[in-house]
Design a protein around this motif. Structure first.
Motif, PDB file in Angstrom:
ATOM      1  N   ASN A 108      -3.038   8.256   2.374  1.00  0.00           N
ATOM      2  CA  ASN A 108      -4.143   8.978   1.731  1.00  0.00           C
ATOM      3  C   ASN A 108      -5.110   9.603   2.731  1.00  0.00           C
ATOM      4  O   ASN A 108      -5.496  10.770   2.607  1.00  0.00           O
ATOM      5  CB  ASN A 108      -4.915   8.041   0.801  1.00  0.00           C
ATOM      6  CG  ASN A 108      -4.225   7.878  -0.547  1.00  0.00           C
ATOM      7  OD1 ASN A 108      -3.148   8.431  -0.761  1.00  0.00           O
ATOM      8  ND2 ASN A 108      -4.829   7.123  -1.438  1.00  0.00           N
ATOM      9  N   ASP A 109      -5.509   8.826   3.713  1.00  0.00           N
ATOM     10  CA  ASP A 109      -6.486   9.338   4.680  1.00  0.00           C
ATOM     11  C   ASP A 109      -5.929  10.521   5.460  1.00  0.00           C
ATOM     12  O   ASP A 109      -6.627  11.515   5.697  1.00  0.00           O
ATOM     13  CB  ASP A 109      -6.902   8.226   5.650  1.00  0.00           C
ATOM     14  CG  ASP A 109      -7.740   7.153   4.991  1.00  0.00           C
ATOM     15  OD1 ASP A 109      -8.266   7.409   3.890  1.00  0.00           O
ATOM     16  OD2 ASP A 109      -7.869   6.056   5.569  1.00  0.00           O
ATOM     17  N   GLU A 153     -10.912  15.856  -2.309  1.00  0.00           N
ATOM     18  CA  GLU A 153     -10.547  14.440  -2.432  1.00  0.00           C
ATOM     19  C   GLU A 153     -10.215  14.088  -3.877  1.00  0.00           C
ATOM     20  O   GLU A 153      -9.254  13.358  -4.150  1.00  0.00           O
ATOM     21  CB  GLU A 153     -11.697  13.567  -1.926  1.00  0.00           C
ATOM     22  CG  GLU A 153     -11.384  12.081  -1.960  1.00  0.00           C
ATOM     23  CD  GLU A 153     -12.474  11.254  -1.305  1.00  0.00           C
ATOM     24  OE1 GLU A 153     -12.351  10.018  -1.303  1.00  0.00           O
ATOM     25  OE2 GLU A 153     -13.470  11.837  -0.791  1.00  0.00           O
ATOM     26  N   LEU A 196       1.598   3.411  -2.222  1.00  0.00           N
ATOM     27  CA  LEU A 196       1.087   4.591  -2.917  1.00  0.00           C
ATOM     28  C   LEU A 196      -0.144   5.167  -2.231  1.00  0.00           C
ATOM     29  O   LEU A 196      -0.552   6.289  -2.537  1.00  0.00           O
ATOM     30  CB  LEU A 196       0.755   4.247  -4.370  1.00  0.00           C
ATOM     31  CG  LEU A 196       1.923   3.757  -5.227  1.00  0.00           C
ATOM     32  CD1 LEU A 196       1.459   3.472  -6.643  1.00  0.00           C
ATOM     33  CD2 LEU A 196       3.055   4.777  -5.224  1.00  0.00           C
ATOM     34  N   THR A 197      -0.739   4.419  -1.334  1.00  0.00           N
ATOM     35  CA  THR A 197      -1.993   4.873  -0.710  1.00  0.00           C
ATOM     36  C   THR A 197      -1.914   4.929   0.811  1.00  0.00           C
ATOM     37  O   THR A 197      -2.892   5.295   1.459  1.00  0.00           O
ATOM     38  CB  THR A 197      -3.142   3.926  -1.104  1.00  0.00           C
ATOM     39  OG1 THR A 197      -2.839   2.597  -0.641  1.00  0.00           O
ATOM     40  CG2 THR A 197      -3.348   3.903  -2.609  1.00  0.00           C
ATOM     41  N   ARG A 198      -0.782   4.582   1.380  1.00  0.00           N
ATOM     42  CA  ARG A 198      -0.654   4.431   2.827  1.00  0.00           C
ATOM     43  C   ARG A 198      -1.103   5.679   3.599  1.00  0.00           C
ATOM     44  O   ARG A 198      -1.732   5.582   4.651  1.00  0.00           O
ATOM     45  CB  ARG A 198       0.804   4.117   3.177  1.00  0.00           C
ATOM     46  CG  ARG A 198       1.004   3.657   4.610  1.00  0.00           C
ATOM     47  CD  ARG A 198       2.475   3.572   4.948  1.00  0.00           C
ATOM     48  NE  ARG A 198       3.253   2.838   3.981  1.00  0.00           N
ATOM     49  CZ  ARG A 198       3.357   1.507   3.939  1.00  0.00           C
ATOM     50  NH1 ARG A 198       2.704   0.769   4.807  1.00  0.00           N
ATOM     51  NH2 ARG A 198       4.114   0.924   3.024  1.00  0.00           N
ATOM     52  N   LEU A 236      -6.475  12.730  -4.815  1.00  0.00           N
ATOM     53  CA  LEU A 236      -6.305  11.282  -4.884  1.00  0.00           C
ATOM     54  C   LEU A 236      -6.696  10.640  -6.204  1.00  0.00           C
ATOM     55  O   LEU A 236      -6.457   9.445  -6.395  1.00  0.00           O
ATOM     56  CB  LEU A 236      -7.118  10.616  -3.756  1.00  0.00           C
ATOM     57  CG  LEU A 236      -6.845  11.132  -2.333  1.00  0.00           C
ATOM     58  CD1 LEU A 236      -7.742  10.415  -1.335  1.00  0.00           C
ATOM     59  CD2 LEU A 236      -5.384  10.946  -1.964  1.00  0.00           C
ATOM     60  N   ASN A 237      -7.278  11.391  -7.106  1.00  0.00           N
ATOM     61  CA  ASN A 237      -7.730  10.784  -8.356  1.00  0.00           C
ATOM     62  C   ASN A 237      -6.695  10.987  -9.461  1.00  0.00           C
ATOM     63  O   ASN A 237      -6.269  12.115  -9.726  1.00  0.00           O
ATOM     64  CB  ASN A 237      -9.077  11.376  -8.778  1.00  0.00           C
ATOM     65  CG  ASN A 237      -9.788  10.483  -9.789  1.00  0.00           C
ATOM     66  OD1 ASN A 237      -9.244  10.182 -10.839  1.00  0.00           O
ATOM     67  ND2 ASN A 237     -11.004  10.076  -9.440  1.00  0.00           N
ATOM     68  N   ASP A 238      -6.327   9.892 -10.104  1.00  0.00           N
ATOM     69  CA  ASP A 238      -5.303   9.965 -11.154  1.00  0.00           C
ATOM     70  C   ASP A 238      -5.756  10.776 -12.361  1.00  0.00           C
ATOM     71  O   ASP A 238      -4.924  11.213 -13.169  1.00  0.00           O
ATOM     72  CB  ASP A 238      -4.932   8.547 -11.610  1.00  0.00           C
ATOM     73  CG  ASP A 238      -4.221   7.766 -10.529  1.00  0.00           C
ATOM     74  OD1 ASP A 238      -3.646   8.408  -9.630  1.00  0.00           O
ATOM     75  OD2 ASP A 238      -4.245   6.517 -10.564  1.00  0.00           O
ATOM     76  N   THR A 250       5.115   7.188  -8.832  1.00  0.00           N
ATOM     77  CA  THR A 250       4.066   6.196  -9.084  1.00  0.00           C
ATOM     78  C   THR A 250       4.430   5.259 -10.234  1.00  0.00           C
ATOM     79  O   THR A 250       3.549   4.680 -10.858  1.00  0.00           O
ATOM     80  CB  THR A 250       2.725   6.895  -9.398  1.00  0.00           C
ATOM     81  OG1 THR A 250       2.883   7.731 -10.556  1.00  0.00           O
ATOM     82  CG2 THR A 250       2.253   7.715  -8.217  1.00  0.00           C
ATOM     83  N   ILE A 260       0.827  -1.213   0.000  1.00  0.00           N
ATOM     84  CA  ILE A 260       0.000   0.000   0.000  1.00  0.00           C
ATOM     85  C   ILE A 260       0.861   1.263   0.000  1.00  0.00           C
ATOM     86  O   ILE A 260       0.468   2.302   0.537  1.00  0.00           O
ATOM     87  CB  ILE A 260      -0.958   0.013   1.206  1.00  0.00           C
ATOM     88  CG1 ILE A 260      -0.180  -0.059   2.535  1.00  0.00           C
ATOM     89  CG2 ILE A 260      -1.957  -1.114   1.107  1.00  0.00           C
ATOM     90  CD1 ILE A 260      -1.063   0.193   3.757  1.00  0.00           C
TER      91      ILE A 260
END
Length: 745
Positions: free
Chosen positions: A74-75, A95, A70-72, A99-101, A151, A68
């Protein structure tokens, strides 16, 4: 202290610190049964951030691997920006941009044209004139330049051959310029991290180190700071400077729980000297404790625990290491074969790590750790393996008074108390039954339904207590209670035992203990009657089989998949199962139809047809036929799949009853067509006997044989010599390759 384990995994930092910021995979068997070899649930008292580092048969406990990267965060990132922007921008818009590519085009549009986009209602209210909104969009526009490098995707297994594109140093300089001129503390911190990130992806250790040293005093020590330290540690790792790399990863491990798994995975001392060099760099006791904690994860747990305890008894890392020590002892002791009870307990005691036990008991007795009740619990549990049941009982009583009253903690204490009680039991009498009844009822009937703590490990205790109690009853000659607690696969092959169990299960006056035993026993009275019906049927005692099957309850109504009276040239069970059937036979209906056919034969009515159909029925009841469900759904017989056990092979693979009725049919045949058919069907019986003798006598022997799939069956010879002028002969040639080969065609 050499890290052979880490070397074997192949960290591949030469490819750009993949383990730190790419995906981590490693070949491992996976957690297929930890709950069945452990009574000690580490989640009971240890912080969740350590859970991937609990003892595991996989790379990491529960999560299996670390993927995770790339997303660890995010929150956390989203939460921080929401707080910064407040109500100035719709949270969905924030958001999306973060977070959106697919947000790049929109970000470019907002930044370059300074106007609202109309892709979504979220953005119609975006006010680019607002200072914070403008700062956010500007930051996102610049940060996206680095995303192209952070990424990158690659073959997860090809560590060494991956070539990572390096970031342009000019990008780093842009971020440094922004960092130096920005006064807003929130934004300054974000640009600071982008500088560190840029240096990492530019593979510039010197630049990153100089930047951190220059700015460290005024940089908040938050997750962004420790993420930057992980970048720095990764570059030191690539350069081969494990002293600095390990030291920095220890700081990350200690202060950033979110990166604890990554830091541990990348911890790589090559020998004692570079490990102790890292220790010497530690600025305080916490950093030293963290280094020993990671060393203990891979190496000598006793040593690591001792060192941390001397440094700081309150260290948060001690408790996590203790769970690994206890679970490790469990895994070693679980390998000991269960023979008679006393020799089993002696073997456990002999193999127990006495140094580990002494260490845990000493620390527990001094009551200086952060969670002393955990150490007392562990000391008590390990003492059970040392046959010190009195110490264990006192320890658990103490823990009950001092432990937090969480559901999981209460379950854990209760389980280990029960484990101790069963361990010290030497005879199953009324006193022992009364003492264990309530606790075993909880273990067997309540725990499996308890969804509040799904991580609770009770399964091993469930199986182990049944095994111990069964052995105690067996030693006392109580075969019924011994069987109820642990089934013996041969139990029902002795008729006196079978009838005794039927008598017990039929009783309506069972006491509470007997009801408990009956409840954990998987075999039901109906299964026993079905078992008897099956054996009677294979002995050609159809009348008795029907009597038994009538008492088999729902089992008797189990439908056979194919028509059991079919007898075809080519065996194809799946084809028979899929074929339309005018009549669907249950097991009981099948037996009743066989009885009807036997009566017709006895009365001389259509003897050929009825004998042929009965022969087909017995053929299809065998391993080779389309009605295996007649036997393979019985839990006592326990014969399913492609190998029949020794004790049932002659019955389920045997062709004696098939031959009996085919021979009846042959004698009653009225023409050559009928006799030709029987000759071929008898050849199939010969073939099956050949297979059983040569291929099915032991598991997997088939694969050790040559190319001999058939021989010159007598039925083939008769068919060729006596019935070559029949229509059935030509049908056999068309469908049976063995027969064509026999004829030399």
């Amino acid at each position: 202290m050499t890290k052979r384990f880490l070397k074997r995994l192949g960290l591949g930092f030469s490819a750009g610190v993949l383990a730190a910021y790419g995906i981590i995979y490693a070949c491992a068997d996976g957690d297929w049964g930890l709950e069945y070899s452990s009574n000690f649930t580490p989640e009971t008292y240890v912080d969740k951030s350590y859970s991937p580092l609990f003892l595991s048969g996989d790379t990491f406990y529960d999560i299996h691997y670390d993927d995770i990267h790339l997303t660890r965060f995010n929150d956390e990132i989203l939460k921080d920006w929401k707080a910064y922007l407040g109500k100035k921008m719709d949270v969905k818009a924030v958001e999306y941009l973060l977070l959106n590519d697919t947000a790049n085009t929109l970000i470019n549009d907002l930044y370059l044209k300074k106007k609202n986009a109309d892709q979504s209602p979220w953005f119609q209210a975006v006010n680019m004139k607002d200072k914070k909104v403008n700062s956010f969009v500007t930051f996102m526009y610049k940060a996206k330049k680095l995303e192209a490098f952070s990424t990158q995707t690659y073959n997860y297994w090809d560590y060494e051959n991956f070539t990572r594109k390096q970031a342009d140093p000019t990008i780093v300089q842009e971020f440094i310029t922004d960092y130096d001129k920005i006064s807003d503390k929130f934004l300054k911190n974000r640009y600071w991290f982008q500088v560190a990130k840029g240096y990492f992806y530019a593979n510039d250790l010197e630049g990153l180190t100089a930047f951190i040293n220059r700015t460290e005093a005024k940089t908040p020590k938050n997750s962004l700071y420790y993420r930057a330290l992980a970048y720095q540690a990764g570059l030191y790792h690539v350069s081969g400077n494990y002293e600095m790399s390990n030291y920095l990863f220890a700081r990350v491990f200690d202060q950033c729980p979110t990166l604890r798994v990554t830091a541990t995975y990348n911890f790589k001392p090559q020998n004692d000297s570079d490990f102790f060099a890292s220790i010497n760099r530690a600025k305080d006791l916490e950093e030293k404790s963290a280094l020993w904690a990671m060393q203990g994860y891979y190496g000598d747990l006793n040593k690591a625990i001792s060192e941390i305890y001397k440094i700081n008894p309150k260290s948060k890392h001690l408790d996590f290491l203790l769970t690994r020590l206890v679970n490790g002892e469990e895994s070693v002791l679980a390998e000991i074969a269960f023979q008679d009870l006393e020799s089993y307990k002696d073997s456990i005691q002999l193999k127990l790590d006495k140094n580990a036990l002494a260490l845990v008991k000493q620390i527990a007795s001094e009551n200086r750790t952060k969670q002393p009740y955990l150490w007392t619990l562990a000391a008590g549990y390990l003492s059970i393996f040392n046959k010190d049941y009195s110490y264990a009982a006192k320890a658990f009583a103490q823990v009950e008074k001092t432990s937090p009253k969480t559901h999981l903690a209460q379950n854990q204490i209760r389980l280990l108390k029960l484990y101790n009680s069963v361990s010290e039991t030497t005879k199953m009498d009324k006193a022992a039954e009364g003492k264990l009844l309530e606790e075993l009822n909880w273990l067997y009937n309540v725990c499996p339904k308890d969804t509040l703590v799904p991580e609770f490990r009770y399964e091993m205790a469930s199986g182990w207590t049944k095994d111990v109690i069964s052995r105690l009853y067996a030693k006392q000659g109580n075969i019924i209670m011994a069987e109820l607690f642990k089934a013996d696969p041969d139990f029902y092959y002795q008729n006196n035992q079978l009838e005794s169990m039927k008598k017990f299960l039929s009783r309506t006056d069972k006491n509470s203990w007997e009801k408990l035993a009956e409840g954990v026993y998987e075999t039901k009275l109906t299964d026993i009657y079905e078992f008897q019906a099956i054996f009677s049927a294979y002995k050609d005692d159809i009348n008795q089989a029907i009597v038994y099957m009538d008492q088999a309850g729902e089992n008797a109504q189990t439908e056979l998949f194919g028509n059991p009276f079919n007898g075809k040239i080519k065996d194809c069970n799946d084809c028979d199962h899929e074929a339309p059937q005018k009549v669907k036979y249950s097991k009981l209906a099948f037996l009743k139809k066989m009885k009807e056919m036997k009566e017709h034969i006895a009365n001389g009515k259509d003897v050929y047809a009825n004998s042929l159909l009965l022969g087909n029925a017995y053929y299809n009841m065998s391993y080779f036929g389309n009605a295996r469900v007649f036997y393979d759904s019985n839990s006592i017989l326990n014969e399913y799949g492609n190998f029949i056990g020794d004790k049932n092979r002659s019955m389920l693979n045997g062709m004696s009853m098939v031959r009996k009725y085919y021979q009846h049919a042959f004698k009653a045949a009225n023409n050559k067509e009928q006799k030709a058919k029987i000759a071929y069907l008898m050849a199939k019986c010969e073939r099956n006997d050949f297979y059983t003798a040569n291929y099915f006598t032991q598991p997997y022997r088939w694969y050790n044989q040559g190319d001999v799939d058939f021989i010159a069956w007598q039925g083939f010879q008769q068919l060729r010599d006596n019935y070559s002028d029949t229509k059935y002969y030509r049908e056999v040639i068309n469908e049976c390759g063995y027969f064509r080969k026999y004829l030399g065609m």
